[in-house]
Design a protein around this motif. Structure first.
Motif, PDB file in Angstrom:
ATOM      1  N   GLY A 180      57.093  70.725 -16.015  1.00  0.00           N
ATOM      2  CA  GLY A 180      58.295  71.484 -16.349  1.00  0.00           C
ATOM      3  C   GLY A 180      57.879  72.929 -16.582  1.00  0.00           C
ATOM      4  O   GLY A 180      56.801  73.194 -17.118  1.00  0.00           O
ATOM      5  N   HIS A 181      58.718  73.852 -16.147  1.00  0.00           N
ATOM      6  CA  HIS A 181      58.357  75.261 -16.314  1.00  0.00           C
ATOM      7  C   HIS A 181      59.592  76.125 -16.492  1.00  0.00           C
ATOM      8  O   HIS A 181      60.668  75.808 -16.006  1.00  0.00           O
ATOM      9  CB  HIS A 181      57.509  75.764 -15.140  1.00  0.00           C
ATOM     10  N   LYS A 182      59.383  77.201 -17.228  1.00  0.00           N
ATOM     11  CA  LYS A 182      60.422  78.191 -17.492  1.00  0.00           C
ATOM     12  C   LYS A 182      59.829  79.539 -17.083  1.00  0.00           C
ATOM     13  O   LYS A 182      59.146  80.198 -17.866  1.00  0.00           O
ATOM     14  CB  LYS A 182      60.801  78.171 -18.972  1.00  0.00           C
TER      15      LYS A 182
ATOM     16  N   CYS B 236      59.713  84.832 -17.974  1.00  0.00           N
ATOM     17  CA  CYS B 236      59.812  85.213 -19.388  1.00  0.00           C
ATOM     18  C   CYS B 236      58.974  86.459 -19.683  1.00  0.00           C
ATOM     19  O   CYS B 236      57.977  86.726 -19.019  1.00  0.00           O
ATOM     20  CB  CYS B 236      59.345  84.061 -20.279  1.00  0.00           C
ATOM     21  N   VAL B 237      59.393  87.186 -20.712  1.00  0.00           N
ATOM     22  CA  VAL B 237      58.698  88.391 -21.152  1.00  0.00           C
ATOM     23  C   VAL B 237      57.276  88.031 -21.552  1.00  0.00           C
ATOM     24  O   VAL B 237      57.048  87.061 -22.280  1.00  0.00           O
ATOM     25  CB  VAL B 237      59.455  89.037 -22.333  1.00  0.00           C
ATOM     26  N   PHE B 238      56.315  88.816 -21.086  1.00  0.00           N
ATOM     27  CA  PHE B 238      54.897  88.657 -21.463  1.00  0.00           C
ATOM     28  C   PHE B 238      54.603  89.547 -22.658  1.00  0.00           C
ATOM     29  O   PHE B 238      54.526  89.085 -23.784  1.00  0.00           O
ATOM     30  CB  PHE B 238      54.028  89.001 -20.256  1.00  0.00           C
ATOM     31  N   ASP B 239      54.483  90.850 -22.425  1.00  0.00           N
ATOM     32  CA  ASP B 239      54.240  91.775 -23.536  1.00  0.00           C
ATOM     33  C   ASP B 239      55.246  92.922 -23.512  1.00  0.00           C
ATOM     34  O   ASP B 239      54.926  94.048 -23.825  1.00  0.00           O
ATOM     35  CB  ASP B 239      52.799  92.293 -23.532  1.00  0.00           C
ATOM     36  N   GLY B 240      56.445  92.601 -23.127  1.00  0.00           N
ATOM     37  CA  GLY B 240      57.532  93.569 -23.023  1.00  0.00           C
ATOM     38  C   GLY B 240      58.286  93.351 -21.729  1.00  0.00           C
ATOM     39  O   GLY B 240      57.702  92.935 -20.727  1.00  0.00           O
ATOM     40  N   GLU B 241      59.581  93.606 -21.770  1.00  0.00           N
ATOM     41  CA  GLU B 241      60.397  93.438 -20.564  1.00  0.00           C
ATOM     42  C   GLU B 241      59.867  94.356 -19.472  1.00  0.00           C
ATOM     43  O   GLU B 241      59.517  95.505 -19.722  1.00  0.00           O
ATOM     44  CB  GLU B 241      61.858  93.775 -20.864  1.00  0.00           C
ATOM     45  N   MET B 242      59.768  93.811 -18.250  1.00  0.00           N
ATOM     46  CA  MET B 242      59.307  94.626 -17.130  1.00  0.00           C
ATOM     47  C   MET B 242      59.795  94.047 -15.818  1.00  0.00           C
ATOM     48  O   MET B 242      60.197  92.883 -15.753  1.00  0.00           O
ATOM     49  CB  MET B 242      57.785  94.769 -17.123  1.00  0.00           C
ATOM     50  N   ASN B 243      59.770  94.884 -14.795  1.00  0.00           N
ATOM     51  CA  ASN B 243      60.118  94.436 -13.455  1.00  0.00           C
ATOM     52  C   ASN B 243      58.920  93.736 -12.832  1.00  0.00           C
ATOM     53  O   ASN B 243      57.783  94.196 -12.963  1.00  0.00           O
ATOM     54  CB  ASN B 243      60.556  95.619 -12.587  1.00  0.00           C
ATOM     55  N   VAL B 244      59.201  92.620 -12.173  1.00  0.00           N
ATOM     56  CA  VAL B 244      58.173  91.784 -11.569  1.00  0.00           C
ATOM     57  C   VAL B 244      58.515  91.568 -10.107  1.00  0.00           C
ATOM     58  O   VAL B 244      59.686  91.418  -9.747  1.00  0.00           O
ATOM     59  CB  VAL B 244      58.108  90.410 -12.288  1.00  0.00           C
ATOM     60  N   LYS B 245      57.482  91.552  -9.283  1.00  0.00           N
ATOM     61  CA  LYS B 245      57.622  91.078  -7.906  1.00  0.00           C
ATOM     62  C   LYS B 245      56.727  89.858  -7.816  1.00  0.00           C
ATOM     63  O   LYS B 245      55.532  89.918  -8.114  1.00  0.00           O
ATOM     64  CB  LYS B 245      57.208  92.125  -6.882  1.00  0.00           C
ATOM     65  N   LYS B 246      57.334  88.736  -7.448  1.00  0.00           N
ATOM     66  CA  LYS B 246      56.622  87.465  -7.412  1.00  0.00           C
ATOM     67  C   LYS B 246      56.898  86.771  -6.097  1.00  0.00           C
ATOM     68  O   LYS B 246      57.981  86.897  -5.525  1.00  0.00           O
ATOM     69  CB  LYS B 246      57.077  86.591  -8.581  1.00  0.00           C
TER      70      LYS B 246
ATOM     71  N   ASN C 243      63.898  87.359 -22.162  1.00  0.00           N
ATOM     72  CA  ASN C 243      63.413  86.601 -23.314  1.00  0.00           C
ATOM     73  C   ASN C 243      63.383  85.124 -22.972  1.00  0.00           C
ATOM     74  O   ASN C 243      64.231  84.628 -22.217  1.00  0.00           O
ATOM     75  CB  ASN C 243      64.308  86.833 -24.537  1.00  0.00           C
ATOM     76  N   ASN C 244      62.442  84.430 -23.554  1.00  0.00           N
ATOM     77  CA  ASN C 244      62.257  83.008 -23.332  1.00  0.00           C
ATOM     78  C   ASN C 244      63.580  82.234 -23.447  1.00  0.00           C
ATOM     79  O   ASN C 244      63.886  81.373 -22.630  1.00  0.00           O
ATOM     80  CB  ASN C 244      61.228  82.505 -24.352  1.00  0.00           C
TER      81      ASN C 244
ATOM     82  N   GLU D 196      54.325  88.392 -16.343  1.00  0.00           N
ATOM     83  CA  GLU D 196      55.335  87.514 -16.915  1.00  0.00           C
ATOM     84  C   GLU D 196      54.666  86.335 -17.575  1.00  0.00           C
ATOM     85  O   GLU D 196      53.504  86.035 -17.320  1.00  0.00           O
ATOM     86  CB  GLU D 196      56.339  87.048 -15.865  1.00  0.00           C
ATOM     87  N   THR D 197      55.431  85.683 -18.421  1.00  0.00           N
ATOM     88  CA  THR D 197      55.015  84.416 -19.008  1.00  0.00           C
ATOM     89  C   THR D 197      55.835  83.311 -18.367  1.00  0.00           C
ATOM     90  O   THR D 197      57.045  83.445 -18.190  1.00  0.00           O
ATOM     91  CB  THR D 197      55.233  84.421 -20.537  1.00  0.00           C
ATOM     92  N   ILE D 198      55.149  82.246 -18.011  1.00  0.00           N
ATOM     93  CA  ILE D 198      55.808  81.003 -17.604  1.00  0.00           C
ATOM     94  C   ILE D 198      55.533  80.027 -18.741  1.00  0.00           C
ATOM     95  O   ILE D 198      54.376  79.802 -19.103  1.00  0.00           O
ATOM     96  CB  ILE D 198      55.251  80.453 -16.281  1.00  0.00           C
ATOM     97  N   VAL D 199      56.584  79.492 -19.324  1.00  0.00           N
ATOM     98  CA  VAL D 199      56.402  78.487 -20.365  1.00  0.00           C
ATOM     99  C   VAL D 199      56.295  77.139 -19.657  1.00  0.00           C
ATOM    100  O   VAL D 199      57.081  76.836 -18.758  1.00  0.00           O
ATOM    101  CB  VAL D 199      57.546  78.508 -21.395  1.00  0.00           C
ATOM    102  N   TRP D 200      55.300  76.352 -20.030  1.00  0.00           N
ATOM    103  CA  TRP D 200      54.992  75.089 -19.352  1.00  0.00           C
ATOM    104  C   TRP D 200      55.090  73.918 -20.316  1.00  0.00           C
ATOM    105  O   TRP D 200      54.760  74.032 -21.494  1.00  0.00           O
ATOM    106  CB  TRP D 200      53.574  75.166 -18.785  1.00  0.00           C
ATOM    107  N   SER D 201      55.531  72.773 -19.783  1.00  0.00           N
ATOM    108  CA  SER D 201      55.549  71.528 -20.544  1.00  0.00           C
ATOM    109  C   SER D 201      55.557  70.358 -19.574  1.00  0.00           C
ATOM    110  O   SER D 201      56.197  70.434 -18.519  1.00  0.00           O
ATOM    111  CB  SER D 201      56.798  71.453 -21.426  1.00  0.00           C
ATOM    112  N   PRO D 202      54.892  69.257 -19.903  1.00  0.00           N
ATOM    113  CA  PRO D 202      55.074  68.047 -19.105  1.00  0.00           C
ATOM    114  C   PRO D 202      56.551  67.637 -19.181  1.00  0.00           C
ATOM    115  O   PRO D 202      57.161  67.744 -20.250  1.00  0.00           O
ATOM    116  CB  PRO D 202      54.189  67.004 -19.793  1.00  0.00           C
TER     117      PRO D 202
END
Length: 151
Positions: A129-131, A134-144, A57-58, A80-86
């Motif tokens: 700035g980035h976070k 984060c969950v996109f449309d449900g928790e899932m395993n990611v390879k990045k 979760n975010n 995944e979601t990456i939350v972005w901000s300056p």
């Protein structure tokens, strides 16, 4: 911040002299078979960090930025979601660590969500700035794969 698909990398090769090496790594390797950890591309100038994890979760992830490196964050598997901000819109939480090339922040006054799925990448510069993770449309395993490009 740049968001695009791997098929469009030719548009960004001239942004930084080391982008060509980074994109060559992403296109010339069987990314699904790469093991987690650091993979050398050009010493400390360009390297890849392969990561496998479950999105959270975010509120469970931290805001961060980097001063010495540009990130190319590429999703091999999952979403995944990456939350972005300056960074000037965030609140400083932990001073810059030169050893780890990271500054941590708390939520600020402005942010946007970047939704990444397989074969998409996001380029994050020092002012971004980035976070991540984060969950996109449900928790899932990611390879990045995060390719780090020295400024």
């Amino acid at each position: 911040m740049i968001l695009d698909k791997l098929e469009n990398i030719n548009l960004y090769a001239n942004v930084n002299s080391n982008f060509e090496k980074a994109f060559k790594f992403l296109t010339d390797n069987d990314l699904e078979k790469l093991t987690d950890g650091r993979h050398e591309i050009d010493s400390d100038n360009v390297y890849a960090s392969v990561q496998s994890y479950a999105t959270k979760n975010n509120s469970e992830n931290k805001w961060e930025s980097h001063e010495k490196y540009i990130d190319i964050q590429f999703i091999v598997k999952g979403k995944e979601t990456i939350v972005w901000s300056p960074i000037d819109q965030l609140i400083l939480q932990e001073e810059y660590s030169k050893e780890k090339d990271v500054t941590f922040y708390r939520e600020g006054s402005y942010s946007s969500k970047i939704n990444l799925k397989e074969k998409y990448f996001c380029i994050l510069f020092p002012e971004d700035g980035h976070k991540p993770g984060c969950v996109f449309d449900g928790e899932m395993n990611v390879k990045k794969i995060v390719v780090k490009i020295k400024l």
